[in-house]
Structures are given as structure tokens and as C-alpha cells.
Design an enzyme around this catalytic site. Structure first.
Site, PDB file in Angstrom:
ATOM      1  CG  ASN A 104     -88.546  51.177 -52.821  1.00 44.85           C
ATOM      2  OD1 ASN A 104     -89.261  51.062 -53.834  1.00 44.85           O
ATOM      3  ND2 ASN A 104     -87.388  51.064 -52.757  1.00 44.85           N
TER       4      ASN A 104
ATOM      5  CD  GLU B 124     -84.902  52.965 -56.867  1.00 47.61           C
ATOM      6  OE1 GLU B 124     -85.468  53.992 -57.471  1.00 47.61           O
ATOM      7  OE2 GLU B 124     -84.178  52.147 -57.020  1.00 47.61           O
TER       8      GLU B 124
END
Length: 220
Positions: free
Chosen positions: A29, A75
Site C-alpha cells: 500500500n 493498513e
């Protein structure tokens, strides 16, 4: 840089991360700040699939997303907590580079091996394995982002930060190359690493021109 330009930068570096094998499938990410907003990759998407308008805008203070937006990366807490802990951070790249993960399985330290690593990354921190996507991991990463621009997450991956996406991504590349070099050298014998004095010399005023020159290349 406008929010639209940041979205385009995120898209560019997301695709580079996939092309260069730093993530596989929907892993990894990436985020960047735009004022008090964080633009973060959405959950469930492979990074190479993302278009500029698909990055999720998140209020850095409240953690809220716009109504109707896709779910942000799982996340999200790691990104939010890190930006809050260190206001100098403008971009975060979280990837799963093979050599870096392999190194984390057998070593607890990645020493200084060559000048670019020392000048552009500095001391690399290690975060013991914690369950991904949890507040425990987010807290552990945030506790170290004020001291390290690169953190190896044991059995998991790599987090790098920067004043912009280019700097954060370059640090990802340098750490993965360092891990690769160290693993290859270890297989052949005992690597000759830079001494503390040599590392400090690179960081010293006498070597400042070298470091500034490299950093300027990141900003151009």
C-alpha cells in the site's frame, strides 16, 4: 503540488512497484499527504489497477473517508499513525520485497554496505513480527518513524518514508538492493561492511555535498 498531481504520482509509483517486483497481487500500500488529507490505496485492489481518481482521501485528524468511498487499505492505521507521529513525512511506501523479507527471516540487522545506502536511507530500523493490519503494528511502526526513514517489518515487508513519493520510493529500492547485496555476500563469505567512522564520514559536513547532490536528484 495539487491533489490531482499527487494522485497521478501515486498511480505512477504504484505501477513501478509492481513492475519492479516489489509487490505481488493485492499486496502493499502507498500513500501521500495533501495538506491535512491522506491519499491512500484502496483495499482489495492490485496496485497496478489503480487510476488517479481511485485513491482514497482520508482526513488525517479524524481518520474519516468521504461518503461512498471505497474501503481504504487495511493498513490504514499504520499510515495514519505514522503521519501523526512525524509531521515531516509526506509519503509512505509499504511493499513486500523478496530480498528484504528473506533477510528479515535470518538477520536482525542490515549494516551499511555502500555510500548511497548510508546517505539516502541511514540506519534501517527493524520491527518485530506483529499481526498485519492491527493497531499493534501501527503503534510499533509509528514509534520508530521519527528515527528511521526505512523500517523492515520482520516476516512481512518494508516501510519507507520521504518528503515526497520519489524519495520514499527510492529508499525502497535502495533497501531492497542492500538486502540483496548482503544476502549474496553472506552466501559467499563474511561481507566487508562500512565502519561507523566511514558511515559518519558520509553523514558529516565533509560529505554533505555528496548527500545533497543525491537528494537534489530526487527532487528534480
Amino acid at each position: 503540488m495539487s491533489e490531482q498531481q499527487i494522485r497521478e504520482e501515486l498511480t505512477k509509483y504504484a505501477r513501478k512497484a509492481v513492475t519492479q517486483g516489489l509487490v505481488v497481487g493485492p499486496g502493499g500500500n502507498i500513500s501521500a499527504r495533501s495538506g491535512n488529507t491522506i491519499l491512500l490505496s484502496p483495499s482489495g485492489f492490485a496496485l497496478e489497477e489503480l487510476e488517479p481518481d481511485e485513491w482514497i482521501a482520508i482526513d488525517m485528524e479524524t481518520g474519516e473517508t468521504q461518503a461512498g468511498a471505497s474501503r481504504p487499505s487495511s493498513e490504514v492505521l499504520m499510515h495514519l499513525f505514522s503521519y501523526r507521529a512525524n509531521p515531516d513525512i509526506q509519503a509512505i511506501v509499504h511493499t513486500h520485497p523478496a530480498y528484504t523479507i528473506a533477510l528479515s527471516l535470518v538477520f536482525e540487522h542490515l549494516p551499511h554496505l555502500f555510500p548511497d545506502q548510508s546517505a539516502l536511507v541511514g540506519d534501517i530500523g527493524f520491527v518485530p513480527y506483529l499481526l498485519p493490519t492491527t493497531k499493534l503494528l501501527a503503534d510499533a511502526v509509528a514509534a520508530k518513524v521519527t528515527e528511521h526513514a526505512a523500517l523492515i517489518l520482520v516476516n512481512h515487508g518494508l516501510v519507507t518514508t520521504g518528503k515526497n513519493l520519489r524519495e520514499a520510493y527510492y529508499r525502497t529500492q535502495v533497501v531492497e538492493e542492500s538486502a540483496k547485496v548482503y544476502m549474496i555476500a553472506k552466501a559467499a563469505g563474511e561481507p566487508k561492511i562500512l565502519t561507523d567512522a566511514e558511515y559518519k564520514e558520509i553523514q558529516s559536513l565533509e560529505s554533505e555535498a555528496y548527500r545533497v547532490q543525491l537528494l537534489q536528484q530526487l527532487k528534480s
